[in-house]
Write a protein that holds these residues in place. Structure first.
Motif, PDB file in Angstrom:
ATOM      1  N   SER A   7       0.799  -1.227   0.000  1.00  0.00           N
ATOM      2  CA  SER A   7       0.000   0.000   0.000  1.00  0.00           C
ATOM      3  C   SER A   7       0.830   1.275   0.000  1.00  0.00           C
ATOM      4  N   SER A  12      -4.244   2.841  -6.330  1.00  0.00           N
ATOM      5  CA  SER A  12      -5.593   2.592  -5.818  1.00  0.00           C
ATOM      6  C   SER A  12      -5.907   1.103  -5.843  1.00  0.00           C
ATOM      7  N   LEU A  13      -6.857   0.720  -5.026  1.00  0.00           N
ATOM      8  CA  LEU A  13      -7.323  -0.663  -5.046  1.00  0.00           C
ATOM      9  C   LEU A  13      -7.942  -0.997  -6.401  1.00  0.00           C
ATOM     10  N   LYS A  17      -6.826  -4.104  -8.747  1.00  0.00           N
ATOM     11  CA  LYS A  17      -7.794  -5.110  -9.188  1.00  0.00           C
ATOM     12  C   LYS A  17      -7.825  -5.222 -10.706  1.00  0.00           C
ATOM     13  N   PHE A  23      -2.279  -7.088  -3.579  1.00  0.00           N
ATOM     14  CA  PHE A  23      -2.063  -5.845  -2.836  1.00  0.00           C
ATOM     15  C   PHE A  23      -1.925  -6.145  -1.343  1.00  0.00           C
ATOM     16  N   ARG A  38      -6.001   1.341   3.113  1.00  0.00           N
ATOM     17  CA  ARG A  38      -6.873   1.327   1.931  1.00  0.00           C
ATOM     18  C   ARG A  38      -8.128   0.467   2.110  1.00  0.00           C
ATOM     19  N   TYR A  39      -7.996  -0.677   2.775  1.00  0.00           N
ATOM     20  CA  TYR A  39      -9.161  -1.543   2.944  1.00  0.00           C
ATOM     21  C   TYR A  39     -10.092  -1.029   4.039  1.00  0.00           C
TER      22      TYR A  39
END
Length: 280
Positions: A7, A12-13, A17, A23, A38-39
């Motif tokens: 991270s 960005s996530l 993806k 990640f 981020r999560y």
């Protein structure tokens, strides 16, 4: 081949993806509660905490955590490359090497490579973007590793912070170097050298330091991707972008927020500029 990142790349996530990246989140502690970067926590959450006088703390992923991440990634592909946050700013690379050795002692059917990006924030992120393209284009592992090493030698980080003492208290800068932050309206210009944060110049006023960033970018012949990040300072980020558009022929300039882990060590008001000194 599976590319793993963490991270501190500030990607960005959604990007992770869409590019099939694995990640790994670092941990952010805000007022005694630990969140996965981020999560479970956003840049805005951390910036607000800083404004409220709370100093967020961070911790690297330990060897056992990375062991679990690597094991999960290996379910998708027997060959993995972990491109990690600078070893000069975090112990995550060390944890990754330990986790890799643990797995290789147990299995002989996998291939795990750990790479120290010697970069941070979107300097690291630009390396990730290129590495993801190399993997997508079907390059061999050796070709991907060779290109990553080349890119590492040409990535540039330039940034300024509102309070150098914030970096010093977080252990990312020495107290001696942080003296610049005590001078009235002095904006230090820093960069990353061999993975470490290094002050290089100082200016009175934001406009002067932003102008110098663009001058240095022109001097080094930036020709491709340019990325600006900020912590709760979109106004100056847009001012820097407009200055680049005015002073250069570059048009591919993106702006994003610095990630939760990095903000925890820079505080609010940071502006950072990342670019390569030569094209692909």
């Amino acid at each position: 081949m599976k590319l793993i990142v963490d991270s501190c790349s500030d990607i960005s996530l959604d990007f992770a993806k869409s590019h099939n990246l694995y990640f790994i989140p670092l941990n952010v502690n805000v007022d005694g509660k630990v969140y996965l970067d981020r999560y479970e926590i956003t840049s805005e959450d951390v910036s607000k905490a800083v404004d409220d006088g709370i100093r967020p703390l961070t911790s690297q992923a330990n060897p056992e955590e990375i062991y679990q991440h690597f094991t999960k990634a290996l379910e998708e592909d027997k060959t993995i490359i972990y491109l990690g946050f600078s070893s000069q700013l975090s112990g995550t690379i060390q944890s990754a090497n330990i986790a890799r050795d643990m797995i290789l002692e147990e299995r002989d059917d996998v291939d795990i490579t750990v790479i120290d990006s010697l970069s941070a924030s979107y300097g690291y992120g630009l390396l990730v973007e290129r590495a993801a393209k190399y993997v997508k284009d079907g390059l061999s592992k050796d070709e991907v590793l060779q290109k990553i090493e080349h890119d590492k030698s040409h990535i540039r980080h330039l940034f300024t912070v509102s309070d150098l003492d914030y970096l010093a208290k977080g252990g990312r800068l020495s107290k001696g170097q942080a003296f610049l932050g005590s001078l009235l309206n002095i904006h230090p210009l820093l960069h990353v050298e061999d993975g470490k944060l290094v002050p290089i110049e100082k200016y009175r006023g934001t406009k002067r330091v932003l102008k110098r960033m663009v001058e240095m970018m022109k001097e080094e012949g930036a020709k491709t991707e340019v990325h600006i990040t900020h912590s709760d300072n979109l106004k100056d980020a847009e001012a820097l972008k407009n200055l680049i558009l005015k002073e250069t022929d570059l048009t591919d300039i993106k702006i994003s927020s610095i990630g939760p882990t990095i903000i925890s060590h820079t505080g609010n008001g940071t502006i950072a500029l990342f670019y390569f000194t030569e094209g692909v």
